[in-house]
Motif scaffolding. Structure first.
Motif, PDB file in Angstrom:
ATOM      1  N   ASP A   4      25.169 180.427  75.598  1.00  0.00           N
ATOM      2  CA  ASP A   4      25.489 180.164  74.201  1.00  0.00           C
ATOM      3  C   ASP A   4      26.950 180.512  73.894  1.00  0.00           C
ATOM      4  O   ASP A   4      27.679 179.730  73.270  1.00  0.00           O
ATOM      5  CB  ASP A   4      24.550 180.995  73.322  1.00  0.00           C
ATOM      6  N   GLN A  60      19.760 175.564  75.021  1.00  0.00           N
ATOM      7  CA  GLN A  60      19.651 176.817  74.272  1.00  0.00           C
ATOM      8  C   GLN A  60      18.327 176.910  73.521  1.00  0.00           C
ATOM      9  O   GLN A  60      17.757 177.997  73.363  1.00  0.00           O
ATOM     10  CB  GLN A  60      20.797 176.940  73.272  1.00  0.00           C
ATOM     11  N   LYS A  81      19.234 171.362  69.060  1.00  0.00           N
ATOM     12  CA  LYS A  81      18.693 172.688  69.401  1.00  0.00           C
ATOM     13  C   LYS A  81      17.319 172.871  68.767  1.00  0.00           C
ATOM     14  O   LYS A  81      16.396 173.389  69.407  1.00  0.00           O
ATOM     15  CB  LYS A  81      19.641 173.781  68.922  1.00  0.00           C
ATOM     16  N   TRP A 106      21.140 188.843  72.398  1.00  0.00           N
ATOM     17  CA  TRP A 106      21.812 187.977  71.431  1.00  0.00           C
ATOM     18  C   TRP A 106      22.669 188.813  70.480  1.00  0.00           C
ATOM     19  O   TRP A 106      23.654 188.314  69.929  1.00  0.00           O
ATOM     20  CB  TRP A 106      20.777 187.166  70.656  1.00  0.00           C
ATOM     21  N   TYR A 142      22.880 172.323  73.785  1.00  0.00           N
ATOM     22  CA  TYR A 142      22.137 173.003  72.726  1.00  0.00           C
ATOM     23  C   TYR A 142      20.634 172.808  72.878  1.00  0.00           C
ATOM     24  O   TYR A 142      19.848 173.654  72.447  1.00  0.00           O
ATOM     25  CB  TYR A 142      22.630 172.548  71.346  1.00  0.00           C
TER      26      TYR A 142
END
Length: 452
Positions: free
Chosen positions: A135, A32, A162, A68, A29
């Motif tokens: 992700d 990410q 994250k 996304w 994360y």
């Protein structure tokens, strides 16, 4: 057998150890967070600092948000195809991580990026594409290997790290852009992403699996049992679970709150730099400090609060406070010039944002059916990201036609909408229904042995 004993002793299996799971998913994360910190915050702040209009900046953020939004197209591929001997999702995690490294190197090759926004958008698009790819794979692997009683705690750690990754990449990226230039700054971030590659390479999902294609190992019985082998079965199972009332309501809520995320994330660098006169360095420092505080609080107590009070109560509380916070701020334009007020607003918003994301992720995992976990979980996240991209693109239109006060009031409607509709979700009833699907799954999964 000897090979499996050796791997267990060395501690490489995620399903065998909670600490191993927490560390690995936290690291992934962070990976990410790095592309998000650069593309959604550092670059827009840099563009605002160099006089680009809100419409141009919103267009950039909208384009990089597209991958996304369409993660749902990627997830079925991961549920349908994989190299089971290396795990159900781990090969895809490695692929996404490798793509992130390459795309960070490529964005540094964009010539004259300030006057070449089209090329910058394309390069940013590919960073987002591989970030979204990693992700989806990471989330699917998390649903597969994290037990239900650890999900809220794990999401607290994952979202906290994250947030720290976003903040650290924003501060370091902004400093590097201002010091050594854009190209070297963004390309150098590939080093950090490459370092994190160690985790998905070293750890496997289940005991006895291959670490790499050329190493000893075989697919685990659990993976064989869970894996579906046809598109028809995948989409039949997916439809079965997402057509439940709680799934539909949760998806609508994710889209609504995603609009809020996109509007605020795109608004803040423009609002602070062009309206309040901050520099991009000032913005990155304030943003990073406040979000790190929120991230640490999320890591320490975010998951615990969801476990103790329940998902629905905490979702409602966080959304209600966010609605009040943004509404009150909208009615206080006279004191926007005081930096302390802006600091408090940003700190409050991103702390609540982190806590809300922890509750949303834990809720989404709870609603998932493991057989199609990557696709179902990604569907919820894709709806949120579609909202985020829509919100980012919408900001330019809103700011062109309305004052900042009205923009903030519009944003406040989004968490209010989600707070109202989540009251119709029944998590317990949904879970019981999903567990009853085991019978359906047994009729879909062929008894034949799946080749490694």
């Amino acid at each position: 057998m000897d090979s499996q004993k050796i791997k267990t002793r060395l501690g490489r299996s995620l399903t065998d150890n909670a600490l191993r799971r927490y560390i690995t998913f936290s690291a992934l994360y962070i990976a990410q967070g790095i592309p998000e910190g650069i593309t959604f915050f550092a670059i827009p702040a840099w563009l605002a600092m160099n006089g680009k209009s809100p419409l141009e900046i919103a267009a950039f953020v909208g384009v990089i948000g597209i991958p996304w939004s369409f993660k749902i197209l990627i997830a079925p591929l991961m549920d349908r195809f994989t190299f089971l001997a290396m795990g159900r999702k781990r090969p895809w995690v490695i692929f996404g991580q490798l793509g992130l490294i390459i795309s960070f190197l490529c964005i540094g090759l964009v010539p004259n990026p300030l006057n070449n926004l089209s090329a910058l958008m394309v390069a940013g698009f590919f960073i987002s594409f591989f970030g979204a790819f990693q992700d989806v794979a990471t989330d699917g692997m998390a649903v597969d290997v994290i037990p239900e009683n650890e999900q809220a705690r794990a999401n607290g750690l994952m979202w906290g790290t994250k947030t720290i990754g976003i903040s650290a990449s924003l501060v370091v990226g902004t400093w590097l852009i201002n010091t050594v230039g854009f190209s070297i700054a963004v390309s150098s971030l590939s080093i950090t992403v490459a370092t994190i590659m160690f985790f998905p390479i070293y750890f496997n999902e289940r005991p006895g699996e291959k670490l790499m294609p050329w190493t000893p190992g075989a697919a685990s019985p659990d993976s064989k049992q869970t894996q579906l082998k046809s598109w028809k079965h995948i989409f039949k199972c997916l439809y079965k679970v997402v057509s439940l009332k709680s799934s539909i309501i949760f998806g609508i809520g994710c889209f609504a709150v995603g609009i809020m995320f996109g509007l605020i994330d795109t608004l803040l660098p423009i609002f602070t730099i062009q309206e309040l006169g901050w520099t991009n360095t000032s913005f990155s420092q304030v943003f990073s400090i406040t979000t790190v505080v929120g991230g640490i609080l999320g890591m320490v107590v975010g998951g615990y609060l969801v476990d103790f009070f329940g998902k629905l109560k905490m979702l409602t509380l966080y959304l209600g406070i966010l609605t009040i916070l943004i509404t009150v701020f909208a009615f206080m334009p006279g004191i926007w010039g005081h930096n302390l007020v802006i600091y408090i607003f940003i700190l409050s918003y991103y702390t609540l944002y982190t806590f809300l994301c922890i509750a949303v992720f834990a809720s989404a995992m709870h609603l998932c059916w493991k057989t199609v976990a990557a696709t179902q979980f990604t569907l919820y996240m894709a709806l949120s990201n579609m909202g985020r991209a829509s919100g980012a693109a919408l900001l330019g239109v809103l700011k062109t036609n309305f004052s900042w006060e009205w923009v903030f009031l519009f944003i406040a409607l989004m968490p209010l909408l989600m707070a109202i509709i989540v009251q119709f979700i029944n998590f317990s009833k949904h879970r019981r229904t999903v567990e009853s699907f085991v019978v359906l799954k047994q009729t879909l999964v062929a008894p034949a042995v799946i080749k490694d």
